[in-house]
Design a protein around this motif. Structure first.
Motif, PDB file in Angstrom:
ATOM      1  N   GLY A  23       1.399  34.738  13.210  1.00  0.00           N
ATOM      2  CA  GLY A  23       0.453  34.281  12.215  1.00  0.00           C
ATOM      3  C   GLY A  23      -0.688  33.445  12.755  1.00  0.00           C
ATOM      4  N   SER A  24      -0.630  33.088  14.038  1.00  0.00           N
ATOM      5  CA  SER A  24      -1.707  32.295  14.639  1.00  0.00           C
ATOM      6  C   SER A  24      -2.833  33.212  15.113  1.00  0.00           C
ATOM      7  CB  SER A  24      -1.170  31.479  15.823  1.00  0.00           C
ATOM      8  OG  SER A  24      -0.730  32.347  16.859  1.00  0.00           O
ATOM      9  N   TYR A  25      -3.947  32.601  15.532  1.00  0.00           N
ATOM     10  CA  TYR A  25      -5.101  33.355  16.005  1.00  0.00           C
ATOM     11  C   TYR A  25      -5.411  32.966  17.454  1.00  0.00           C
ATOM     12  CZ  TYR A  25      -6.139  34.611  11.142  1.00  0.00           C
ATOM     13  OH  TYR A  25      -6.073  35.100   9.862  1.00  0.00           O
ATOM     14  N   ALA A  26      -5.854  33.938  18.231  1.00  0.00           N
ATOM     15  CA  ALA A  26      -6.284  33.637  19.598  1.00  0.00           C
ATOM     16  C   ALA A  26      -7.582  32.830  19.560  1.00  0.00           C
ATOM     17  CB  ALA A  26      -6.496  34.933  20.380  1.00  0.00           C
ATOM     18  N   ALA A  79     -20.262  42.386  25.009  1.00  0.00           N
ATOM     19  CA  ALA A  79     -21.340  41.552  25.544  1.00  0.00           C
ATOM     20  C   ALA A  79     -22.243  40.995  24.441  1.00  0.00           C
ATOM     21  CB  ALA A  79     -22.171  42.346  26.544  1.00  0.00           C
ATOM     22  N   LEU A  80     -22.059  41.410  23.204  1.00  0.00           N
ATOM     23  CA  LEU A  80     -22.908  40.930  22.114  1.00  0.00           C
ATOM     24  C   LEU A  80     -22.588  39.465  21.810  1.00  0.00           C
ATOM     25  CD1 LEU A  80     -22.813  43.976  19.659  1.00  0.00           C
ATOM     26  CD2 LEU A  80     -24.736  43.225  21.055  1.00  0.00           C
ATOM     27  N   THR A  81     -23.533  38.597  22.049  1.00  0.00           N
ATOM     28  CA  THR A  81     -23.311  37.173  21.777  1.00  0.00           C
ATOM     29  C   THR A  81     -23.629  36.807  20.335  1.00  0.00           C
ATOM     30  OG1 THR A  81     -25.552  36.680  22.565  1.00  0.00           O
ATOM     31  CG2 THR A  81     -23.749  36.512  24.163  1.00  0.00           C
ATOM     32  N   ASP A  82     -24.507  37.597  19.694  1.00  0.00           N
ATOM     33  CA  ASP A  82     -24.880  37.295  18.312  1.00  0.00           C
ATOM     34  C   ASP A  82     -23.915  37.881  17.295  1.00  0.00           C
ATOM     35  OD1 ASP A  82     -25.697  39.856  19.111  1.00  0.00           O
ATOM     36  OD2 ASP A  82     -27.250  39.942  17.558  1.00  0.00           O
ATOM     37  N   LEU A  83     -23.081  38.837  17.728  1.00  0.00           N
ATOM     38  CA  LEU A  83     -22.129  39.481  16.820  1.00  0.00           C
ATOM     39  C   LEU A  83     -20.735  39.491  17.467  1.00  0.00           C
ATOM     40  CD1 LEU A  83     -24.172  42.588  15.573  1.00  0.00           C
ATOM     41  CD2 LEU A  83     -23.716  40.470  14.319  1.00  0.00           C
ATOM     42  N   PRO A  84     -19.989  38.403  17.377  1.00  0.00           N
ATOM     43  CA  PRO A  84     -18.661  38.369  17.998  1.00  0.00           C
ATOM     44  C   PRO A  84     -17.676  39.286  17.288  1.00  0.00           C
ATOM     45  CG  PRO A  84     -18.994  36.423  16.650  1.00  0.00           C
ATOM     46  CD  PRO A  84     -20.311  37.146  16.674  1.00  0.00           C
ATOM     47  N   LEU A  85     -16.706  39.757  18.041  1.00  0.00           N
ATOM     48  CA  LEU A  85     -15.634  40.565  17.465  1.00  0.00           C
ATOM     49  C   LEU A  85     -14.698  39.667  16.651  1.00  0.00           C
ATOM     50  CD1 LEU A  85     -14.895  42.814  20.552  1.00  0.00           C
ATOM     51  CD2 LEU A  85     -15.724  43.619  18.335  1.00  0.00           C
ATOM     52  N   PRO A  86     -14.068  40.202  15.612  1.00  0.00           N
ATOM     53  CA  PRO A  86     -13.188  39.379  14.774  1.00  0.00           C
ATOM     54  C   PRO A  86     -11.885  39.051  15.491  1.00  0.00           C
ATOM     55  CG  PRO A  86     -13.030  41.664  14.116  1.00  0.00           C
ATOM     56  CD  PRO A  86     -14.119  41.601  15.144  1.00  0.00           C
ATOM     57  N   ARG A  87     -11.208  38.029  14.984  1.00  0.00           N
ATOM     58  CA  ARG A  87      -9.880  37.668  15.502  1.00  0.00           C
ATOM     59  C   ARG A  87      -8.847  37.911  14.397  1.00  0.00           C
ATOM     60  NH1 ARG A  87      -9.724  31.935  16.778  1.00  0.00           N
ATOM     61  NH2 ARG A  87     -11.508  31.664  15.401  1.00  0.00           N
TER      62      ARG A  87
END
Length: 279
Positions: free
Chosen positions: A202-205, A188-196
């Motif tokens: 080799g692509s990213y979501a 739920a943290l909008t200021d600290l997004p989780l990494p991708r």
């Protein structure tokens, strides 16, 4: 089916776009489209739903994608392992994530080197998801993997170590002094997004989080206040004063395992596994 056809299909199935797949394969789009149509006729099934703007995998296409990846990995593995078997200098290639299981890896290499029959061990340090791929395609003889993040299907494994996970936040963040935090609160943290992290191809979501390839890059982004992460507790040793750690009780435990191909007959791999389980 030919391996060439399988490579064509995997590229189209992963890109879900004939133009991008053709570019990835360094070929023109028309012959690629014809090759997929020929494959469908030979199998007698529809592999792709072709729309005006997008394509999608059918159920049969999803099955072939999974099986084709396995088949192509097996072909590549046969090539790499055959060439290594002919090498003058015997050795073992061990793949592991850079920065992960550092203490365990150090103990394992030291203990194995003391074995009278030890051979040189080449350690391949790579990004998340890559040790599994290197083991499947034969570039590695064994790998340190991490459940539940890596897939163990098709490997023989031994569990080595289980640990809890913690949230890594920038020092001074409002949640940094909490005694614990939940997975739901982290998402739920909008200021600290989780990494991708990179996927199999080799692509990213899609998503708001930054693209990362290793923990060094990730921890720098966290210190700058651009991301947060949930990581195994053993990575605590890599953190600095500008990081804060908060336990995440409802995060799944992470188990480090040593994995190897079930058909391996290498005495060196067997000795390495035996040393790891002894530790």
């Amino acid at each position: 089916m030919e391996t060439r056809e399988l490579r064509y299909f995997v590229a189209v199935a992963e890109e879900l776009h004939f133009g991008r797949a053709a570019q990835r394969l360094a070929m023109a789009q028309p012959p690629l489209s014809r090759a997929i149509q020929q494959l469908e006729r030979r199998l007698g099934v529809v592999l792709l739903h072709r729309g005006t703007r997008a394509i999608a995998l059918t159920e049969a296409g999803s099955v072939l994608l999974r099986e084709a990846r396995t088949a192509l990995d097996a072909v590549e593995a046969a090539e790499h392992r055959t060439r290594r078997a002919a090498a003058d200098q015997p050795g073992v290639v061990l793949a592991t994530k850079a920065g992960a299981s550092r203490e365990l890896l150090s103990k394992l290499l030291h203990a194995y080197a003391a074995d009278p029959g030890a051979v040189p061990v080449e350690v391949m340090l790579c990004g998340p998801g890559q040790p599994e791929s290197l083991l499947r395609n034969g570039r590695a003889d064994a790998a340190l993997l991490h459940r539940p993040y890596d897939t163990m299907a098709g490997f023989d494994t031994e569990d080595l170590h289980t640990e809890h996970q913690v949230a890594v936040l920038p020092a001074g963040h409002p949640l940094a002094d909490r005694p614990h935090i939940s997975i739901a609160e982290i998402y739920a943290l909008t200021d600290l997004p989780l990494p991708r992290w990179p996927r199999h191809d080799g692509s990213y979501a899609d998503g708001p989080g930054p693209q990362v390839r290793d923990h060094t890059q990730l921890f720098q982004l966290i210190a700058l206040g651009l991301a947060c992460a949930v990581v195994p507790e053993s990575l605590r040793a890599q953190l600095r004063d500008d990081h804060a750690i908060v336990p995440v009780p409802d995060a799944p435990a992470v188990t480090t395992v040593i994995a190897w191909p079930p058909h391996s007959r290498s005495k060196a791999v067997a000795d390495l596994v035996q040393t790891a389980t002894r530790l």
